[in-house]
Design a protein around this motif. Structure first.
Motif, PDB file in Angstrom:
ATOM      1  N   VAL B 125      37.026 -18.530  -1.033  1.00  0.00           N
ATOM      2  CA  VAL B 125      37.449 -18.245  -2.422  1.00  0.00           C
ATOM      3  C   VAL B 125      38.912 -18.634  -2.602  1.00  0.00           C
ATOM      4  CG1 VAL B 125      37.928 -16.373  -4.053  1.00  0.00           C
ATOM      5  CG2 VAL B 125      35.769 -16.423  -2.819  1.00  0.00           C
ATOM      6  N   VAL B 126      39.725 -18.321  -1.608  1.00  0.00           N
ATOM      7  CA  VAL B 126      41.155 -18.592  -1.732  1.00  0.00           C
ATOM      8  C   VAL B 126      41.415 -20.088  -1.804  1.00  0.00           C
ATOM      9  CG1 VAL B 126      43.336 -18.506  -0.471  1.00  0.00           C
ATOM     10  CG2 VAL B 126      41.979 -16.446  -0.710  1.00  0.00           C
ATOM     11  N   PHE B 127      40.804 -20.868  -0.908  1.00  0.00           N
ATOM     12  CA  PHE B 127      41.170 -22.291  -0.919  1.00  0.00           C
ATOM     13  C   PHE B 127      40.595 -23.014  -2.139  1.00  0.00           C
ATOM     14  CE2 PHE B 127      37.384 -23.271   1.855  1.00  0.00           C
ATOM     15  CZ  PHE B 127      36.885 -24.380   1.184  1.00  0.00           C
ATOM     16  N   ILE B 128      39.440 -22.554  -2.621  1.00  0.00           N
ATOM     17  CA  ILE B 128      38.923 -23.164  -3.852  1.00  0.00           C
ATOM     18  C   ILE B 128      39.819 -22.776  -5.034  1.00  0.00           C
ATOM     19  CG2 ILE B 128      37.008 -23.122  -5.492  1.00  0.00           C
ATOM     20  CD1 ILE B 128      35.110 -23.040  -3.144  1.00  0.00           C
ATOM     21  N   GLY B 129      40.234 -21.508  -5.059  1.00  0.00           N
ATOM     22  CA  GLY B 129      41.141 -21.055  -6.128  1.00  0.00           C
ATOM     23  C   GLY B 129      42.456 -21.813  -6.105  1.00  0.00           C
ATOM     24  N   VAL B 130      42.980 -22.025  -4.900  1.00  0.00           N
ATOM     25  CA  VAL B 130      44.235 -22.775  -4.766  1.00  0.00           C
ATOM     26  C   VAL B 130      44.033 -24.216  -5.236  1.00  0.00           C
ATOM     27  CG1 VAL B 130      45.842 -23.749  -3.066  1.00  0.00           C
ATOM     28  CG2 VAL B 130      45.199 -21.357  -2.929  1.00  0.00           C
ATOM     29  N   GLY B 131      42.877 -24.782  -4.899  1.00  0.00           N
ATOM     30  CA  GLY B 131      42.592 -26.149  -5.334  1.00  0.00           C
ATOM     31  C   GLY B 131      42.596 -26.267  -6.839  1.00  0.00           C
ATOM     32  N   PHE B 132      41.912 -25.341  -7.514  1.00  0.00           N
ATOM     33  CA  PHE B 132      41.868 -25.391  -8.989  1.00  0.00           C
ATOM     34  C   PHE B 132      43.239 -25.091  -9.582  1.00  0.00           C
ATOM     35  CE2 PHE B 132      37.206 -24.915  -8.520  1.00  0.00           C
ATOM     36  CZ  PHE B 132      36.842 -26.007  -9.297  1.00  0.00           C
ATOM     37  N   LYS B 133      43.988 -24.195  -8.934  1.00  0.00           N
ATOM     38  CA  LYS B 133      45.309 -23.843  -9.461  1.00  0.00           C
ATOM     39  C   LYS B 133      46.260 -25.047  -9.402  1.00  0.00           C
ATOM     40  CE  LYS B 133      49.224 -20.771  -8.715  1.00  0.00           C
ATOM     41  NZ  LYS B 133      49.904 -19.931  -7.730  1.00  0.00           N
ATOM     42  N   HIS B 134      46.216 -25.793  -8.317  1.00  0.00           N
ATOM     43  CA  HIS B 134      47.171 -26.896  -8.143  1.00  0.00           C
ATOM     44  C   HIS B 134      46.689 -28.198  -8.779  1.00  0.00           C
ATOM     45  CE1 HIS B 134      49.001 -24.225  -5.178  1.00  0.00           C
ATOM     46  NE2 HIS B 134      50.055 -24.991  -5.260  1.00  0.00           N
ATOM     47  N   GLN B 135      45.373 -28.389  -8.836  1.00  0.00           N
ATOM     48  CA  GLN B 135      44.880 -29.685  -9.308  1.00  0.00           C
ATOM     49  C   GLN B 135      44.017 -29.575 -10.560  1.00  0.00           C
ATOM     50  OE1 GLN B 135      43.171 -32.059  -6.035  1.00  0.00           O
ATOM     51  NE2 GLN B 135      43.810 -30.421  -4.673  1.00  0.00           N
ATOM     52  N   GLY B 136      43.730 -28.347 -10.962  1.00  0.00           N
ATOM     53  CA  GLY B 136      42.841 -28.180 -12.108  1.00  0.00           C
ATOM     54  C   GLY B 136      41.455 -28.684 -11.774  1.00  0.00           C
ATOM     55  N   LEU B 137      40.809 -29.273 -12.760  1.00  0.00           N
ATOM     56  CA  LEU B 137      39.471 -29.806 -12.495  1.00  0.00           C
ATOM     57  C   LEU B 137      39.515 -31.041 -11.612  1.00  0.00           C
ATOM     58  CD1 LEU B 137      37.753 -29.361 -15.983  1.00  0.00           C
ATOM     59  CD2 LEU B 137      37.318 -28.079 -13.877  1.00  0.00           C
ATOM     60  N   GLY B 138      40.712 -31.613 -11.485  1.00  0.00           N
ATOM     61  CA  GLY B 138      40.886 -32.757 -10.584  1.00  0.00           C
ATOM     62  C   GLY B 138      40.574 -32.403  -9.145  1.00  0.00           C
ATOM     63  N   TYR B 139      40.578 -31.114  -8.851  1.00  0.00           N
ATOM     64  CA  TYR B 139      40.252 -30.691  -7.484  1.00  0.00           C
ATOM     65  C   TYR B 139      38.828 -31.102  -7.129  1.00  0.00           C
ATOM     66  CZ  TYR B 139      39.105 -27.603  -3.594  1.00  0.00           C
ATOM     67  OH  TYR B 139      38.681 -27.101  -2.393  1.00  0.00           O
ATOM     68  N   LEU B 140      37.924 -30.860  -8.078  1.00  0.00           N
ATOM     69  CA  LEU B 140      36.530 -31.251  -7.832  1.00  0.00           C
ATOM     70  C   LEU B 140      36.423 -32.760  -7.669  1.00  0.00           C
ATOM     71  CD1 LEU B 140      34.383 -29.011 -10.206  1.00  0.00           C
ATOM     72  CD2 LEU B 140      34.505 -28.948  -7.711  1.00  0.00           C
ATOM     73  N   LYS B 141      37.143 -33.467  -8.552  1.00  0.00           N
ATOM     74  CA  LYS B 141      37.084 -34.938  -8.485  1.00  0.00           C
ATOM     75  C   LYS B 141      37.631 -35.434  -7.144  1.00  0.00           C
ATOM     76  CE  LYS B 141      38.976 -38.986 -10.869  1.00  0.00           C
ATOM     77  NZ  LYS B 141      39.927 -39.349  -9.836  1.00  0.00           N
ATOM     78  N   ASN B 142      38.808 -34.896  -6.773  1.00  0.00           N
ATOM     79  CA  ASN B 142      39.416 -35.338  -5.509  1.00  0.00           C
ATOM     80  C   ASN B 142      38.582 -34.949  -4.297  1.00  0.00           C
ATOM     81  OD1 ASN B 142      41.624 -36.497  -6.761  1.00  0.00           O
ATOM     82  ND2 ASN B 142      42.764 -34.578  -6.795  1.00  0.00           N
TER      83      ASN B 142
END
Lengths: 219, 251
Positions: B125-142
């Motif tokens: 949960v933490v690393f996914i949350g951090v991903g969305f926090k720093h990259q927004g939806l771009g996290y999923l894309k990246n």
């Protein structure tokens, strides 16, 4: 009616007596033989077999009580760590680091200042040493000149005294010579007279003595 | 003939409840959090201006270990903000692992599935949350469409990335910790039982042979000290790698 079940295991034959029709029978097992006594059961209650014991937890499936206690303990600990334990420790560690850094920097500054002082001291010391050397050289030169001059004066005085003494010696020598010649001639005449019985010619003796004295001086 | 009856695997994990819904594993978890808290409270109360000694020195060593050996190599200096979380993770897992070799307790809380599962889900949960926090939806894309990969290969790469990043990571974290600690626990039980059966068995001739599993038991106990530390370290460093990767995808 009782039913006997005989089993043969590693500990020898075992007999289990059970009553038919669901009645409580005879068994050598109780819940006390179980690793875990099921909830609501007393340890002394007899059971037909160990299969009646609690099977225990699944080795793979998570148990709810362990999950909630474990998660609760960790969450509380993590929150404590985040808001209280770590910041407090970090602050004091940072404060100590800062004080060590400051002490280190001030020590560096003091060392630089001390190095400057040592450098200026060494410069002053070199100047003083050079001045001392110059003064010593000058004093040594003066002393040498004075010594040469005094030596020259003393040598001159010695030479003068020597010349005077030599003149006095020559004068005394010249004054003593006629007396010595006369005395020698007298002694010689007397010796000849004693040896021959007659007195020699005083002039001849004087002449011979003079010749001998002149010959001896020249030799 | 030697008749060694090894208990069923679930039997060596049975613990009578201390009170309803609170068994030995739960007690170990709570004790681990309590001991870690006490260590850091004592360390925090010590005079920080002097050279650290005793418990404070120990606590500072843990903090510096987590910062210098886990956070800086994986997240860089920007990851220092994660120190409290990763420090909690490392301390808690280690203190849950170590009871496996402490006499009388002799059970690592992480040898049960619940605790590793919770911690893995938390990290997930933490690393996914951090991903969305720093990259927004771009996290999923990246994450699902790594740059530099030829477009046709996304058909193959995207499902693999999805499975490896979002499904396998928590699973592997859980199983790695749980299986290692359970395996160690079973090994210790095995050699302890073997030693007992040989030494206390009917045959006198087998008593000297019991020394061999006893030495193995001692060796494995020492080895479990290393495993307890190593598993806590691996879990924490992987959590740091996942969080750091989610915060800084360019790394």
């Amino acid at each position: 009616m009782l039913r006997a079940v005989v089993t043969y295991g590693s500990e020898g034959p075992q007999v289990l007596l059970t009553a038919e029709g669901g009645e409580e029978g005879y068994s050598e097992y109780t819940f006390a033989d179980c690793a875990i006594i099921p909830d609501g059961e007393s340890p002394g209650t007899k059971i037909e077999s160990l299969e009646a014991c609690d099977e225990g937890p699944s080795p793979i499936m998570p148990e709810a009580k362990e999950f909630f206690w474990g998660s609760g303990a960790f969450v509380v600990f993590a929150l404590l760590m985040r808001f209280f334990l770590y910041p407090r420790l970090r602050r004091s560690m940072d404060a100590r680091d800062a004080s060590i850094r400051e002490a280190h920097e001030s020590a560096e500054a003091e060392r630089d200042a001390a190095r400057g002082e040592v450098s200026s001291y060494e410069t002053a010391l070199a100047e003083v040493r050079a001045e001392v050397a110059a003064r010593i050289d000058a004093a040594r030169s003066t002393v040498e000149q004075e010594r040469t001059a005094r030596l020259s004066e003393v040598n001159d005085a010695i030479a003068a005294r020597r010349a005077t003494a030599s003149a006095e010696v020559d004068a005394a020598h010249g004054a003593a010579r006629p007396q010595v010649g006369t005395a020698v001639a007298t002694v010689a005449s007397r010796a000849v007279e004693l040896a021959t019985g007659r007195a020699p010619d005083p002039n001849a003796v004087s002449r011979v003595v003079d010749e001998l004295m002149n010959t001896g001086v020249s030799q | 003939m030697l008749a060694l009856e090894f208990p069923p695997i679930n039997e060596i994990l049975r613990w009578q409840d201390v009170f309803p819904s609170f068994n030995k594993v739960a007690a170990i978890s709570v004790l681990a959090a309590l001991i870690a808290s006490v260590i850091f409270i004592i360390a925090g109360n010590a005079d920080g201006s002097k050279a650290p000694r005793g418990i404070r020195n120990f606590a500072e060593a843990i903090v510096e270990f987590v910062e210098n050996q886990i956070i800086l190599p994986t997240m860089g200096s920007s990851g220092r903000g994660w120190t409290p979380f990763l420090l909690s993770l490392f301390s808690f897992i280690y203190l849950c692992n170590v009871p496996g070799i402490i006499p009388i307790i002799q059970m690592p809380a992480t040898a049960r599935m619940a605790l590793p599962l919770f911690l893995s889900l938390l990290v997930w949960v933490v690393f996914i949350g951090v991903g969305f926090k720093h990259q927004g939806l771009g996290y999923l894309k990246n994450s699902l469409f790594p740059p530099g990969v030829p477009a046709p290969l996304y058909i193959l790469v995207t499902p693999i990335e999805f499975i490896s990043t979002f499904l396998v990571r928590p699973f592997s974290l859980t199983v790695r910790l749980f299986a290692n600690m359970l395996a160690g626990h079973i090994l210790l039980v095995t050699f302890a039982l073997l030693t007992k059966e040989l030494v206390q068995g009917d045959s006198v001739a087998l008593i000297p042979v019991g020394i061999l599993p006893f030495f193995m038991l001692v060796f494995l106990t020492a080895f479990e000290v290393l495993v307890a530390f190593l598993q806590a370290y691996i879990f924490t460093i992987l959590a740091a790698v996942y969080i750091g990767g989610a915060a800084h995808p360019e790394h």
